[in-house]
Design a protein around this motif. Sequence first.
Motif, PDB file in Angstrom:
ATOM      1  N   ASP A 140      -3.787 107.336  77.401  1.00 40.31           N
ATOM      2  CA  ASP A 140      -2.800 107.004  78.427  1.00 40.31           C
ATOM      3  C   ASP A 140      -3.289 107.429  79.811  1.00 40.31           C
ATOM      4  O   ASP A 140      -3.071 106.729  80.810  1.00 40.31           O
ATOM      5  N   ILE A 141      -3.967 108.571  79.861  1.00 36.66           N
ATOM      6  CA  ILE A 141      -4.526 109.031  81.136  1.00 36.66           C
ATOM      7  C   ILE A 141      -5.657 108.107  81.582  1.00 36.66           C
ATOM      8  O   ILE A 141      -5.774 107.769  82.766  1.00 36.66           O
ATOM      9  N   PHE A 142      -6.492 107.642  80.635  1.00 36.16           N
ATOM     10  CA  PHE A 142      -7.583 106.725  80.980  1.00 36.16           C
ATOM     11  C   PHE A 142      -7.030 105.451  81.615  1.00 36.16           C
ATOM     12  O   PHE A 142      -7.575 104.954  82.608  1.00 36.16           O
ATOM     13  N   ARG A 143      -5.969 104.916  81.029  1.00 31.96           N
ATOM     14  CA  ARG A 143      -5.397 103.677  81.562  1.00 31.96           C
ATOM     15  C   ARG A 143      -4.883 103.872  82.989  1.00 31.96           C
ATOM     16  O   ARG A 143      -5.048 102.988  83.844  1.00 31.96           O
ATOM     17  N   ALA A 144      -4.280 105.041  83.241  1.00 30.82           N
ATOM     18  CA  ALA A 144      -3.797 105.316  84.598  1.00 30.82           C
ATOM     19  C   ALA A 144      -4.967 105.422  85.577  1.00 30.82           C
ATOM     20  O   ALA A 144      -4.893 104.927  86.712  1.00 30.82           O
ATOM     21  N   ALA A 145      -6.055 106.066  85.143  1.00 35.53           N
ATOM     22  CA  ALA A 145      -7.217 106.209  86.014  1.00 35.53           C
ATOM     23  C   ALA A 145      -7.843 104.844  86.306  1.00 35.53           C
ATOM     24  O   ALA A 145      -8.212 104.546  87.458  1.00 35.53           O
ATOM     25  N   ARG A 146      -7.956 103.993  85.297  1.00 38.93           N
ATOM     26  CA  ARG A 146      -8.557 102.670  85.502  1.00 38.93           C
ATOM     27  C   ARG A 146      -7.714 101.802  86.438  1.00 38.93           C
ATOM     28  O   ARG A 146      -8.248 100.912  87.105  1.00 38.93           O
TER      29      ARG A 146
END
Length: 265
Positions: A140-146
């Motif tokens: 979920d954090i990766f998606r926010a960063a992308r």
Amino acid sequence: MSARPPWKKRESRLLNLADRLVRAGGADETEAVFIEGRSYLTRFCRNTVHQNVGTEDAAAIIRVAAGNRVGVATAGSLAPDALAAAQGDALAVARASEPVDDWPGLPPPLPVEPLDECDDAYNEYTGEPDPEWRAEIACDIFRAARSVGGEAAGAVHVEESTVAVVSSTGVAVAASNTRAQVHTVVTCADGSGYAEGQSTRLAELSGRGIGRRAAEKAAASRNPRALPPGRYDVILEPPAVGEWLEYLSYLAFSGKAFQEGRSPF
């Protein structure tokens, strides 16, 4: 009738083990502090999970008094031979130490309200979480960063611990707790943003929300500009204040620091 929770069984086991050590005697007064716990950590960097580890730890802190001479020793295991060695070391330290003129003796027992009755201190799903759960939070954090063209680094950390304290003056108490922490730094070109969350319940921490806060800071901090030297008002977020107070608690918030004149109090 429901079975006793695992952490209650662990508290009873540690209390019984500490009681046997204290009853073994050898000193005028004895205090045993036993700590046992487990910790699980999922680390990530550049939007990729790269480490998933778990550890189990146990330790004992034994304090004895021979008259008004006090000694303390520790053990990194609760095995009988390790505890016996630490108890012997504590007594040897006490006998070799200078008397403490104002030694008040070990404290007597006082009324204690059980944590599990007055506070949500232990959560069984946080104490033994599924590794995939931690990975989902990281994703979920990766998606926010992308979403801002950035990369995330950080960790999802959960732990459970039990502490038992038994003394020759009649103290016999134990408590268990869980703790979950998620933190990340999102970098976006020349900008970066930090966010974290902590709770006794992992389910209360949202990877999506934590990642979004860090990503928004990273995007907003792009293209920084230089400021001339001077005095500026700075507002610290709760994580910064918490870390500052944590270090002060180690360095200055103790009676010894106060007596030695190096405490802010």
